[in-house]
Design an enzyme around this catalytic site. Sequence first.
Site, PDB file in Angstrom:
ATOM      1  CG  LEU A  53      -2.004  -1.017   1.376  1.00  0.00           C
ATOM      2  CD1 LEU A  53      -2.697  -0.878   2.728  1.00  0.00           C
ATOM      3  CD2 LEU A  53      -3.027  -0.890   0.254  1.00  0.00           C
ATOM      4  CG  ASP A  54       0.148   4.518  -2.725  1.00  0.00           C
ATOM      5  OD1 ASP A  54       0.847   3.683  -3.323  1.00  0.00           O
ATOM      6  OD2 ASP A  54      -0.723   5.214  -3.263  1.00  0.00           O
ATOM      7  CE  LYS A  55       5.676   8.500   4.886  1.00  0.00           C
ATOM      8  NZ  LYS A  55       6.700   9.559   4.776  1.00  0.00           N
ATOM      9  NE  ARG A 151      -2.113   9.103  -4.067  1.00  0.00           N
ATOM     10  CZ  ARG A 151      -0.959   9.231  -3.398  1.00  0.00           C
ATOM     11  NH1 ARG A 151      -0.376   8.175  -2.851  1.00  0.00           N
ATOM     12  NH2 ARG A 151      -0.411  10.424  -3.258  1.00  0.00           N
TER      13      ARG A 151
END
Length: 216
Positions: A53-55, A151
């Site tokens: 997962l993205d930060k 996103r």
Amino acid sequence: MMHNINIIHEDSEIYIINKPAGIASQGGEKVTSSIDTVFAEQVGQKIYLVHRLDKDTSGLMIIAKNPTSANKWTKLISSKSVKKEYLAICVGSLKNKQGIIKEDLIQHGAQKQAITHYSVEKEWNVQIEEENLTFSLVRLILETGRMHQIRIHLAKQNCPIIADDQHGNFKLNKLLKKHLKIKKLMLAAVKLTIPNPKNTDIYQIQLPEHMADLIH
């Protein structure tokens, strides 16, 4: 920074954790805190990431306990057997209440197919200064797993995720930060559906506090 990572499920092969926003999945240059080190220390064993997962994205992540399990679960995820669902709070509204976004993304110099299924769960209006804004709570299911796919796809639909300063609306994010104190990305991985021979396992979490507060 100390993190106590919440374990949602554990068996002989995997952990399913609830990753907080603000911690990277994997360590690297300029990364001060990452799941692959912090969680390994927490459970006292080497762990193996099978997806990331993205930060800035919080939510459900599968982590393998050994190389054999990592190989099995990496294949399961890349074969699309495991269904991953996300919730995002966006500024703007989508033209249709449900649909599929099919828009290729350029990654590492190559054009990659990217497909996101979505449905709008709620819309509401917010007045900030002279701006009359629409917020949308959107459920998303990934058919492909490209970097920052959700996103980028939502931003291209003029419905960017709130607090996404990389792909979203920086000017509006600044306004929302000032008036609503929003600092964290409004995106979370909230549900995993995992098929197995006997039945289907479903793991779900509540929205993280920073997202729930904005809705309520």
